[in-house]
Motif scaffolding. Structure first.
Motif, PDB file in Angstrom:
ATOM      1  N   THR A 145       0.850  -1.185   0.000  1.00 51.25           N
ATOM      2  CA  THR A 145       0.000   0.000   0.000  1.00 51.25           C
ATOM      3  C   THR A 145       0.885   1.234   0.000  1.00 51.25           C
ATOM      4  N   PRO A 146       0.551   2.261  -0.768  1.00 52.36           N
ATOM      5  CA  PRO A 146       1.433   3.418  -0.892  1.00 52.36           C
ATOM      6  C   PRO A 146       1.471   4.296   0.354  1.00 52.36           C
ATOM      7  N   VAL A 147       2.645   4.828   0.632  1.00 50.20           N
ATOM      8  CA  VAL A 147       2.803   5.816   1.709  1.00 50.20           C
ATOM      9  C   VAL A 147       2.211   7.141   1.232  1.00 50.20           C
ATOM     10  N   GLY A 148       2.437   7.448  -0.020  1.00 51.81           N
ATOM     11  CA  GLY A 148       2.001   8.698  -0.612  1.00 51.81           C
ATOM     12  C   GLY A 148       2.590   8.780  -2.000  1.00 51.81           C
ATOM     13  N   ALA A 149       2.398   9.896  -2.661  1.00 48.47           N
ATOM     14  CA  ALA A 149       2.903  10.019  -4.022  1.00 48.47           C
ATOM     15  C   ALA A 149       3.371  11.443  -4.305  1.00 48.47           C
ATOM     16  N   ASN A 150       4.405  11.533  -5.105  1.00 49.92           N
ATOM     17  CA  ASN A 150       4.730  12.813  -5.707  1.00 49.92           C
ATOM     18  C   ASN A 150       4.624  12.640  -7.212  1.00 49.92           C
ATOM     19  N   THR A 151       4.533  13.726  -7.912  1.00 49.54           N
ATOM     20  CA  THR A 151       4.393  13.643  -9.365  1.00 49.54           C
ATOM     21  C   THR A 151       4.835  14.953  -9.987  1.00 49.54           C
ATOM     22  N   LEU A 152       4.577  15.119 -11.256  1.00 46.54           N
ATOM     23  CA  LEU A 152       5.014  16.299 -11.995  1.00 46.54           C
ATOM     24  C   LEU A 152       3.842  17.212 -12.339  1.00 46.54           C
ATOM     25  N   GLY A 301       7.282   7.907  -5.110  1.00 43.16           N
ATOM     26  CA  GLY A 301       6.790   7.582  -3.775  1.00 43.16           C
ATOM     27  C   GLY A 301       6.981   6.120  -3.456  1.00 43.16           C
ATOM     28  N   GLU A 302       6.774   5.780  -2.206  1.00 45.71           N
ATOM     29  CA  GLU A 302       7.075   4.436  -1.732  1.00 45.71           C
ATOM     30  C   GLU A 302       5.826   3.640  -1.370  1.00 45.71           C
ATOM     31  N   PHE A 303       6.004   2.318  -1.321  1.00 43.58           N
ATOM     32  CA  PHE A 303       4.972   1.396  -0.872  1.00 43.58           C
ATOM     33  C   PHE A 303       5.426   0.738   0.426  1.00 43.58           C
ATOM     34  N   THR A 328      -5.122   7.211   8.762  1.00 40.60           N
ATOM     35  CA  THR A 328      -5.361   8.575   8.258  1.00 40.60           C
ATOM     36  C   THR A 328      -4.492   9.609   8.965  1.00 40.60           C
ATOM     37  N   ASP A 329      -4.468   9.594  10.289  1.00 40.84           N
ATOM     38  CA  ASP A 329      -3.684  10.589  11.031  1.00 40.84           C
ATOM     39  C   ASP A 329      -2.193  10.457  10.757  1.00 40.84           C
ATOM     40  N   ASN A 330      -1.697   9.253  10.733  1.00 40.81           N
ATOM     41  CA  ASN A 330      -0.264   9.049  10.530  1.00 40.81           C
ATOM     42  C   ASN A 330       0.170   9.336   9.095  1.00 40.81           C
ATOM     43  N   LEU A 331      -0.687   9.015   8.128  1.00 37.55           N
ATOM     44  CA  LEU A 331      -0.371   9.345   6.737  1.00 37.55           C
ATOM     45  C   LEU A 331      -0.272  10.856   6.547  1.00 37.55           C
ATOM     46  N   TYR A 332      -1.160  11.581   7.195  1.00 42.12           N
ATOM     47  CA  TYR A 332      -1.140  13.041   7.065  1.00 42.12           C
ATOM     48  C   TYR A 332       0.189  13.604   7.558  1.00 42.12           C
ATOM     49  N   ALA A 333       0.640  13.152   8.704  1.00 43.19           N
ATOM     50  CA  ALA A 333       1.899  13.649   9.268  1.00 43.19           C
ATOM     51  C   ALA A 333       3.086  13.243   8.401  1.00 43.19           C
ATOM     52  N   THR A 334       3.096  11.985   7.970  1.00 46.07           N
ATOM     53  CA  THR A 334       4.217  11.486   7.161  1.00 46.07           C
ATOM     54  C   THR A 334       4.279  12.166   5.804  1.00 46.07           C
ATOM     55  N   ASP A 335       3.137  12.303   5.132  1.00 48.02           N
ATOM     56  CA  ASP A 335       3.130  12.907   3.801  1.00 48.02           C
ATOM     57  C   ASP A 335       3.460  14.398   3.851  1.00 48.02           C
ATOM     58  N   THR A 337       5.615  15.645   5.970  1.00 44.44           N
ATOM     59  CA  THR A 337       7.071  15.636   6.136  1.00 44.44           C
ATOM     60  C   THR A 337       7.783  15.357   4.815  1.00 44.44           C
ATOM     61  N   LEU A 338       7.243  14.427   4.022  1.00 49.97           N
ATOM     62  CA  LEU A 338       7.883  14.007   2.773  1.00 49.97           C
ATOM     63  C   LEU A 338       7.503  14.865   1.566  1.00 49.97           C
ATOM     64  N   SER A 339       6.612  15.845   1.757  1.00 48.46           N
ATOM     65  CA  SER A 339       6.076  16.642   0.641  1.00 48.46           C
ATOM     66  C   SER A 339       5.391  15.734  -0.377  1.00 48.46           C
ATOM     67  N   TYR A 340       4.640  14.753   0.116  1.00 49.10           N
ATOM     68  CA  TYR A 340       3.880  13.836  -0.721  1.00 49.10           C
ATOM     69  C   TYR A 340       2.409  14.198  -0.668  1.00 49.10           C
ATOM     70  N   VAL A 341       1.698  13.833  -1.715  1.00 47.73           N
ATOM     71  CA  VAL A 341       0.248  13.858  -1.688  1.00 47.73           C
ATOM     72  C   VAL A 341      -0.195  12.495  -1.168  1.00 47.73           C
ATOM     73  N   ALA A 342      -1.139  12.494  -0.261  1.00 42.44           N
ATOM     74  CA  ALA A 342      -1.586  11.252   0.367  1.00 42.44           C
ATOM     75  C   ALA A 342      -2.282  10.337  -0.644  1.00 42.44           C
ATOM     76  N   PRO A 343      -2.321   9.031  -0.375  1.00 42.58           N
ATOM     77  CA  PRO A 343      -2.927   8.084  -1.317  1.00 42.58           C
ATOM     78  C   PRO A 343      -4.426   7.886  -1.134  1.00 42.58           C
ATOM     79  N   THR A 344      -5.027   8.574  -0.162  1.00 38.84           N
ATOM     80  CA  THR A 344      -6.458   8.412   0.080  1.00 38.84           C
ATOM     81  C   THR A 344      -7.161   9.763   0.029  1.00 38.84           C
TER      82      THR A 344
END
Length: 413
Positions: A145-152, A301-303, A328-335, A337-344
């Motif tokens: 399951t993805p941690v989050g995603a970045n893109t262009l 992004g990572e899985f 949900t709460d932990n993904l928000y904090a992690t993404d 930090t990583l400048s990722y868009v969340a996967p949900t």
């Protein structure tokens, strides 16, 4: 692991050696044996060596371990090292309990027999956006399951566009974007910068235009693919894009945009902090498709994956740890930090509510696509290599876009 795994892992290792990912949040890392000292210790490998012990990420891992009733032993590696270390550990029956790995190599590890499926490990992926989950799928099965995603997307300089008389709202497809570049050049400014370097970064940056034309990676020389490469080729010929794109990495391309002379730059979410530091009056626009709409851009992004274990009884606790990490709460904090868009969708909405500047990035991610999607799996690295070679050949003037892509398709066959 079964007896044939070692042979399959050797082939997979060769594939991984060819796959250099275009976007990472990593620098350098260390190494350690995978398994903990006892059954009460669960091991996690991740590609975030920049997050040392005591960081929010490390604290989150420990917290999730505590909630699952176990101790976490965490090791961070450089992204390139991590995949190969995971293959070696699997050969030695010493895989970590949880492996956080860059999304393009998930299918390679899966095909090598390193990872369990979500059907087997019972990790819940029901709320994950399907287009992001697809990067971790192979042969109809899901392997994490993805941690989050970045893109262009396209960064644009409002000052430059205003001086050129360009209304950004008019840029909706390739013709209107090209018209904006023409106006910019006539106004004495520079058009667009991107990375067309002969590496995975070049393929990564070309894919939104390739996919935005309706082309598929299984047919590099299609008419749609030719139109995408012709677009870039024409931009160089007309001076809308600089010849430096042939050698630009995404970093040097960004440095060009940061001078304030360019109207547009194709780059990723990871440049947001630099955009603010540059003090540019900028905006962000999802990359348009040939005829309008948002083009599919590739995801970085990572899985979070669960490697195969000899003791299958460990999966129950591992699932608790993974569920905690991807809540949900932990993904928000992690993404964040990583400048990722969340996967949900739920976490994406929370991100936009907190920072309205993330709205175009959420739109871009919703239209994004995994490089190994469409069941390409381990075929992708070879296809990508021929794609970036075609881009280089055409933009350097050695061959026409049609001939360059025909040669690329023949090489893939």
């Amino acid at each position: 692991m079964n007896g044939s795994t070692g042979r399959r892992l050797t082939a997979a290792a060769l594939t991984l050696a060819a796959l250099t990912t275009a976007t990472t949040a990593c620098s350098s890392g260390g190494s350690s044996s995978a398994k903990g000292d006892d059954s009460g210790t669960y091991t996690i490998w991740d590609p975030y060596p920049q997050f040392a012990k005591g960081s929010d990420w490390a604290k989150l891992l420990d917290s999730c371990g505590t909630k699952a009733g176990v101790k976490i032993k965490r090791t961070a590696f450089d992204t390139g090292d991590l995949a190969n270390k995971a293959l070696l550990a699997a050969q030695q029956n010493n895989s970590p309990d949880v492996l956080v790995v860059d999304n393009p190599v998930v299918s390679t590890l899966a095909e090598a027999g390193v990872l369990t499926t979500t059907a087997d490990n019972k990790v819940d992926t029901a709320t994950v956006d399907p287009n992001l989950l697809a990067a971790g799928q192979s042969g109809g099965k899901t392997y994490g399951t993805p941690v989050g995603a970045n893109t262009l997307a396209l960064y644009y300089n409002k000052k430059v566009l205003k001086a050129a008389g360009v209304d950004i709202a008019s840029v909706k497809d390739w013709p209107s974007l090209t018209a904006a570049l023409e106006k910019t050049k006539k106004a004495g400014k520079k058009g667009i910068t991107f990375s067309a370097i002969g590496t995975e970064e070049g393929s990564f940056q070309f894919l939104p235009w390739f996919w935005g034309a309706g082309a598929k990676l299984t047919r590099l020389d299609s008419a749609q693919g030719q139109s995408a490469l012709s677009l870039w080729n024409d931009w160089l010929k007309k001076g809308y894009a600089p010849n430096s794109v042939l050698n630009n990495t995404q970093t040097t391309s960004w440095q060009e945009f940061a001078t304030g002379d360019y109207a547009f730059a194709e780059n990723g979410t990871w440049q947001l902090a630099n955009a603010k530091k540059a003090k540019l009056d900028y905006g962000v626009l999802p990359i348009p498709g040939a005829s309008g709409g948002n083009a599919a851009a590739p995801t970085g992004g990572e899985f979070v994956t669960v490697p195969v274990q000899g003791d299958t009884g460990r999966y129950t606790t591992t699932r608790k740890v993974v569920s905690c990490l991807t809540s949900t709460d932990n993904l928000y904090a992690t993404d964040t930090t990583l400048s990722y868009v969340a996967p949900t969708g739920a976490v994406q909405a929370k991100q936009v509510a907190s920072d309205a500047e993330l709205k175009p990035w959420v739109e871009a991610v919703k239209a994004a696509k995994g490089r190994t999607s469409d069941d390409l799996g381990t075929k992708y690295p070879k296809i990508s290599e021929q794609l970036w070679k075609a881009v280089q050949t055409a933009l350097s003037g050695s061959k026409s876009p049609k001939d360059a892509l025909t040669a690329a398709q023949n090489a893939v066959k």
